[in-house]
Write an enzyme that holds these catalytic residues in place. Structure first.
Site, PDB file in Angstrom:
ATOM      1  CG  ASP A   7      69.516  19.071 -40.104  1.00 27.83           C
ATOM      2  OD1 ASP A   7      68.968  19.571 -40.706  1.00 27.83           O
ATOM      3  OD2 ASP A   7      69.354  18.751 -39.349  1.00 27.83           O
ATOM      4  CE  LYS A  67      72.874  19.903 -39.442  1.00 24.35           C
ATOM      5  NZ  LYS A  67      73.034  20.653 -37.282  1.00 24.35           N
TER       6      LYS A  67
HETATM    7  O1  C5P Z   1      63.346  16.108 -40.130  1.00 24.35           O
HETATM    8  P1  C5P Z   1      64.140  15.539 -39.229  1.00 24.35           P
HETATM    9  O2  C5P Z   1      63.157  13.925 -39.102  1.00 24.35           O
HETATM   10  O3  C5P Z   1      65.413  15.880 -39.022  1.00 24.35           O
HETATM   11  O4  C5P Z   1      63.088  16.583 -37.588  1.00 24.35           O
HETATM   12  C1  C5P Z   1      63.746  15.987 -36.803  1.00 24.35           C
HETATM   13  C2  C5P Z   1      62.069  16.568 -35.801  1.00 24.35           C
HETATM   14  O5  C5P Z   1      63.325  18.007 -35.484  1.00 24.35           O
HETATM   15  C3  C5P Z   1      61.142  17.029 -35.886  1.00 24.35           C
HETATM   16  O6  C5P Z   1      60.114  15.847 -36.280  1.00 24.35           O
HETATM   17  C4  C5P Z   1      60.445  17.874 -35.620  1.00 24.35           C
HETATM   18  O7  C5P Z   1      60.360  17.217 -33.602  1.00 24.35           O
HETATM   19  C5  C5P Z   1      62.288  18.857 -35.149  1.00 24.35           C
HETATM   20  N1  C5P Z   1      61.664  19.976 -36.452  1.00 24.35           N
HETATM   21  C6  C5P Z   1      61.143  20.694 -36.703  1.00 24.35           C
HETATM   22  N2  C5P Z   1      61.289  21.696 -36.893  1.00 24.35           N
HETATM   23  C7  C5P Z   1      61.944  21.906 -38.285  1.00 24.35           C
HETATM   24  C8  C5P Z   1      63.171  20.673 -38.182  1.00 24.35           C
HETATM   25  C9  C5P Z   1      63.141  19.655 -37.060  1.00 24.35           C
HETATM   26  O8  C5P Z   1      60.568  21.084 -35.627  1.00 24.35           O
HETATM   27  N3  C5P Z   1      62.451  23.025 -38.953  1.00 24.35           N
END
Ligand code: C5P
Length: 303
Positions: free
Chosen positions: A139, A12
């Site tokens: 995501d 994406k």
């Molecule tokens: O949810 P995911 O594990 O993919 O997110 C990875 C990191 O990206 C999170 O630990 C956080 O540090 C950051 N993040 C964030 N806010 C979001 C999505 C991701 O701060 N909305």
């Protein structure tokens, strides 16, 4: 039950990525517009007699094989949630760049959920699969539905968006990735002391999509993580400048980077941009992709 399922899942681009202030849970509130593009990973899921989860890569991609792999975590979650006793082997063939800001790891988790649903005949609908996906990462839900969609909350609450026509992208891939948490941290550091408003999806950007107007979409692309990604990898600024100088309708760091996405007018223009960017010497690997495309889909299974 079938014993094998092959799932194809696209990467994406965030056409808009507006980042609100850091919240207590360590996440940021987002207003984002996702578009799936035609760079695909292919996952082959096979039922095992043992009770293990085994990740197999194609050898060259260097993906983790344990819990750091989001496909592994998705398989664990599915086995736990649906009391699946058999083990599962997941072979991953990668085209989506690793740690490239194109949700490659999340796409593998989304594909694993779709694949296990098919392998064990669970009969889950897309909403149910997306809800499970949101337990793995912000995501993941979008990688299941694909197309073009707004993401709110952590980016995990998905609403489909009307988008006309096909968009032609030229992607400048980097040889080394960026860590998503590191980019969010850098974004917070750069914004220290600033008042950050709640993020909103741009109506103008949505209108460009409704009209299928690539020219106007090119001007509306926006990513609040771009300054942070460029701060951690200054070469990205040069790549962005070169793409725009060569006539891209717009250029943006994809998600947390370091992939840079340039929008072209049509296929021919995209080909010209690939040649120009490749010969500029500032980018190692340039590929074309089209969006939107559907999300994770079973492409073949065998009983
Ligand atoms: O949810 P995911 O594990 O993919 O997110 C990875 C990191 O990206 C999170 O630990 C956080 O540090 C950051 N993040 C964030 N806010 C979001 C999505 C991701 O701060 N909305």
């Amino acid at each position: 039950m079938i014993d094998r399922a092959v799932v194809r899942v696209p990467g994406k681009i965030n056409l808009q990525l507006s980042v609100g202030p850091l919240q207590k849970d360590g996440y940021h509130e987002l207003a984002t517009v996702f578009q799936s593009v035609s760079l695909y990973d292919e996952l082959t899921l096979t039922v095992l007699d043992s009770d293990e989860i085994v990740i197999e890569s194609d050898g060259k991609s260097g993906i983790p094989d344990g819990k750091e792999n989001l496909a592994f975590r998705a398989a664990e979650l599915m086995r736990r949630s649906f009391e699946i006793e058999s083990g599962i082997a997941i072979k991953i063939k990668k085209e989506i760049p690793i740690a490239g800001g194109m949700a490659g790891g999340s796409a593998n988790a989304g594909a694993t959920i779709v694949g296990i649903d098919s392998l064990f005949g669970l009969g889950l609908n897309r909403n149910e699969m997306e809800k499970l996906g949101s337990e793995i990462g912000a995501d993941v839900p979008f990688t299941i539905s694909g197309g073009t969609a707004i993401g709110t909350g952590r980016g995990d609450r998905i609403t489909p968006v009307l988008s006309r026509g096909a968009y032609h992208w030229v992607l400048a891939l980097s040889s080394s990735g960026l860590s998503t948490p590191a980019v969010y941290n850098e974004c917070d550091r750069l914004r220290e002391g600033m008042d950050i408003a709640a993020p909103h999806v741009s109506d103008e950007l949505l209108q460009s999509l409704t009209h299928g107007d690539a020219k106007s979409l090119g001007k509306k692309l926006v990513n609040d993580l771009q300054p942070a990604a460029c701060s951690l990898k200054p070469a990205l600024r040069l790549i962005l400048d070169v793409g725009i100088d060569y006539g891209a309708l717009g250029g943006i760091v994809s998600g947390s980077g370091p992939t840079v996405a340039f929008l072209a007018e049509n296929e021919e223009h995209a080909l010209d941009l690939v040649v120009a960017l490749t010969s500029s010497g500032v980018v190692g690997n340039v590929v074309r992709a089209q969006g939107p495309v559907p999300g994770a889909r079973v492409v073949s299974d065998r009983t």
